[in-house]
Design an enzyme around this catalytic site. Structure first.
Site, PDB file in Angstrom:
ATOM      1  N   ASP A   1     110.315  -0.500   6.128  1.00 45.37           N
ATOM      2  CA  ASP A   1     110.677   0.017   7.597  1.00 45.37           C
ATOM      3  C   ASP A   1     109.970  -0.751   8.700  1.00 45.37           C
ATOM      4  O   ASP A   1     110.304  -0.515   9.773  1.00 45.37           O
ATOM      5  CB  ASP A   1     110.030   1.515   7.576  1.00 45.37           C
ATOM      6  CG  ASP A   1     108.662   1.554   7.690  1.00 45.37           C
ATOM      7  OD1 ASP A   1     108.095   0.693   7.129  1.00 45.37           O
ATOM      8  OD2 ASP A   1     108.273   2.856   7.955  1.00 45.37           O
TER       9      ASP A   1
ATOM     10  N   ASP B   1     108.029  -0.678   2.061  1.00 45.90           N
ATOM     11  CA  ASP B   1     109.325   0.304   2.127  1.00 45.90           C
ATOM     12  C   ASP B   1     109.993  -0.240   3.012  1.00 45.90           C
ATOM     13  O   ASP B   1     111.292   0.562   3.348  1.00 45.90           O
ATOM     14  CB  ASP B   1     108.690   1.747   2.447  1.00 45.90           C
ATOM     15  CG  ASP B   1     108.221   1.907   3.637  1.00 45.90           C
ATOM     16  OD1 ASP B   1     107.422   0.694   4.153  1.00 45.90           O
ATOM     17  OD2 ASP B   1     108.324   2.938   4.352  1.00 45.90           O
TER      18      ASP B   1
ATOM     19  N   SER C   1     103.975   3.285   2.780  1.00 43.74           N
ATOM     20  CA  SER C   1     104.446   2.222   3.494  1.00 43.74           C
ATOM     21  C   SER C   1     103.626   0.937   3.250  1.00 43.74           C
ATOM     22  O   SER C   1     103.460   0.409   2.334  1.00 43.74           O
ATOM     23  CB  SER C   1     104.374   2.628   5.272  1.00 43.74           C
ATOM     24  OG  SER C   1     104.974   1.700   5.835  1.00 43.74           O
TER      25      SER C   1
ATOM     26  N   ASP D   1     107.603  -5.028   5.065  1.00 48.96           N
ATOM     27  CA  ASP D   1     106.489  -4.185   4.531  1.00 48.96           C
ATOM     28  C   ASP D   1     107.028  -3.561   3.213  1.00 48.96           C
ATOM     29  O   ASP D   1     108.284  -3.626   2.931  1.00 48.96           O
ATOM     30  CB  ASP D   1     105.846  -3.382   5.351  1.00 48.96           C
ATOM     31  CG  ASP D   1     106.772  -2.196   5.656  1.00 48.96           C
ATOM     32  OD1 ASP D   1     107.751  -2.364   5.610  1.00 48.96           O
ATOM     33  OD2 ASP D   1     105.738  -1.033   6.013  1.00 48.96           O
TER      34      ASP D   1
END
Length: 604
Positions: free
Chosen positions: A354, A352, A170, A350
């Site tokens: 999410d 990834d 992440s 961000d």
């Protein structure tokens, strides 16, 4: 009698034996060479090399409800191909033996979908997982290329599989990677929680007794078609049409929402009560752009202006110290690009995708822009969700983590909706019954639970952009909307102290010190009561959390981060409903500022 010197020699020999055994099963040339060099140096008496080996092998990255996450490198206490192979094999055994826990009917072959982002070794770890799952007899499906975490979370439900794995760290630093685990079936595609994590960890421990070179592998796994991404894009773009996007065909019948009145998303355009908005978008060197661009275009908003330096995946994250939109300086390039094109809104995902960060114009400030806090965005989207639920007469529950602003509870109360507080993490938020909307203050939002059961920075972005376009058509700004919020619900203010540590032992030391010296006041504000979650509190399981309730209704929560070497302090206060919105915000801000200063003094 054994001397201290003999014991040290024995310990060093055991450490070297452990390192050599790990090296000999490592399929990765880079990490194997890394260990070779350290072993040779340690055998030659290099103390630094011995200490490095101790750091790598004195512990094992723990598999828990967040899966795995840690620094890349050789050793049991690092993220690498040996550790991931062991995790994949252990997870495969869980899926094969725990049919009901894994959401697989007895007698059926369990199945898994695997995704990965653009970090170093993400694709390698994902392919290792697919080969090991297939070799163990699990039907394995690999997403076609690096894609956002929300697409993987969607695919678990859309493909109706037993489980999912997303290889990502992440917003962690570039040196990290991770392994995020989901379950289908009764878990509806949510991240794992206890006791499943313990059962998987036990299987991984059994696998770790042998060599990963002995694990059966197969290249007979499947690669998902483009239709998975196409459907995610279609449903997400449909959010711009107003109301809730239709559910995936594989969603449980009770969770399916009615189709939108304005037709499918491929024909979707913003309604007549919207106006064009000039947007700057950054992917923060992550994988969000391909998917986000398609959603923006299919929703009728066109392509935003991009931060060119950050738009393509780059595992080194060269323009930011930490690839987290919350970190100071992370949005500086976006601010510069927005000033250049005179934008009206900044949208940041961000790495990834999410999480979602939003910034709005702030004339007179140093940058000319202000990033909204996660609580501000979460409250605004929560208000929007409540309006949506009321208009459709669907009812439902709004949910937020306990460290998020109390504002969402106030919204639920105003709209006669149910409300639920959960522990931190979307693994808990996504499990709330009748969920209509959920968020956590760390820039995570779930605006369409029928499609995804995890935070989704792309669907939240399209929902927020639609709101901004509606406000513009009505002659209003986001700032005006925040004032309207304060007028309707009262003003809520929050701040967060994020204390990053080099030595992880500092965190339990600080928490222990707080428990030993519980404050009677913070600043000049009296502490009315303290909830300690160490042994569990109410319906919550045990956790390293302290919650302070203060005179006037303010609240402070202290806890270690679950994913980073940080101690976090969350401070919230609200105003009365007296005075102008400006006066209400000033009242709440003053309380938060005093509590912030007081807590910094307590934990320093």
């Amino acid at each position: 009698m054994t001397s201290a010197g003999d014991a040290t020699t024995a310990t060093s020999a055991a450490l070297l034996d452990t390192a050599k055994a790990w090296r000999d099963q490592d399929p990765d040339d880079e990490s194997r060479a890394e260990l070779d060099s350290l072993i040779s140096a340690a055998e030659a008496g290099d103390t630094a090399a011995t200490n490095d080996l101790e750091s790598r092998f004195s512990a094992r990255l723990a598999f828990g409800t967040a899966g795995l996450r840690g620094e890349l490198g050789a050793g049991s206490n690092r993220m690498n191909r040996v550790l991931v192979s062991q995790a994949a094999a252990g997870f495969a055994q869980f899926l094969l033996t725990e049919n009901t826990s894994a959401g697989t009917a007895l007698g059926q072959t369990p199945s898994i979908v695997i995704g990965y982002d653009g970090r170093k070794n993400s694709e390698v770890f994902a392919r290792d997982t697919a080969e090991i799952m297939a070799g163990a007899g699990v039907r394995a499906i690999l997403l076609p290329r690096r894609l956002p975490t929300p697409v993987l979370a969607f695919a678990v439900r859309h493909l109706d599989v037993s489980a999912g794995v997303m290889v990502t760290a992440s917003h962690n630093p570039a040196a990290d990677n991770g392994y995020k685990v989901y379950l289908g079936g009764l878990d509806h595609g949510s991240q794992i929680v206890s006791p499943v994590d313990g059962k998987i960890a036990a299987q991984i421990d059994r696998v770790a007794l042998g060599s990963v070179l002995d694990l059966p592998r197969s290249t007979e796994f499947e690669t998902a078609g483009e239709d998975v991404l196409d459907e995610y894009v279609r449903l997400t773009a449909a959010l711009a049409g107003g109301g809730k996007a239709p559910a995936s065909e594989n969603a449980p019948a009770s969770e399916k929402a009615p189709a939108l009145e304005n037709g499918p998303a491929s024909e979707n355009t913003p309604t007549s009560d919207t106006a064009p908005v000039s947007v700057v978008y950054t992917a923060m060197h992550g994988v969000g752009w391909e998917t986000a661009r398609r959603v923006f275009v299919d929703a009728g908003f066109g392509e935003p202006t991009v931060v060119t330096e950050q738009i393509e995946p780059d595992a080194a994250f060269p323009t930011v110290s930490f690839p987290n939109p919350e970190e100071p300086g992370a949005l500086d390039l976006a601010f510069a690009r927005a000033r250049e094109v005179n934008a009206e809104l900044i949208i940041a995902n961000d790495p990834d995708a999410d999480r979602l960060a939003i910034a709005i114009p702030a004339p007179g400030t140093d940058t000319g822009w202000r990033r909204l806090s996660g609580n501000e965005v979460g409250s605004i989207l929560g208000w929007r969700a409540a309006e949506r639920q009321q208009a459709s007469d669907l009812g439902g529950t709004l949910a937020a983590s306990i460290v998020s602003s109390p504002a969402l509870r106030a919204i639920a109360r105003e709209y006669n909706l149910d409300y639920s507080d959960t522990l931190t993490g979307f693994k808990w938020i996504s499990r709330v019954g009748g969920l209509a909307y959920g968020y956590e203050e760390a820039l995570g939002y779930l605006v369409d639970p029928s499609k995804v059961r995890d935070k989704d920075g792309i669907s939240a972005a399209i929902d927020f952009l639609t709101l901004v376009s509606e406000l513009k058509a009505a002659g209003k700004t986001v700032g005006d909307h925040l004032n309207d919020f304060a007028a309707k619900f009262g003003a809520f203010s929050s701040s967060q102290i994020s204390l990053r540590v080099q030595d992880l032992s500092d965190i339990p030391r600080i928490m222990a010190n707080l428990r030993m010296h519980l404050p009677a006041s913070v600043g000049s504000i009296r502490v009315d009561s303290i909830d300690d979650f160490a042994e569990g509190f109410g319906a919550y399981p045990p956790g390293d959390i302290l919650r302070f309730w203060l005179d006037g209704g303010a609240r402070i929560i202290v806890r270690p981060s679950g994913t980073e070497p940080k101690l976090k302090v969350y401070i919230d206060a609200s105003s009365s409903r007296i005075g102008t919105p400006t006066e209400r915000y000033a009242e709440a801000d003053a309380v938060v500022a005093e509590l912030d200063a007081g807590m910094r003094a307590l934990i320093s």
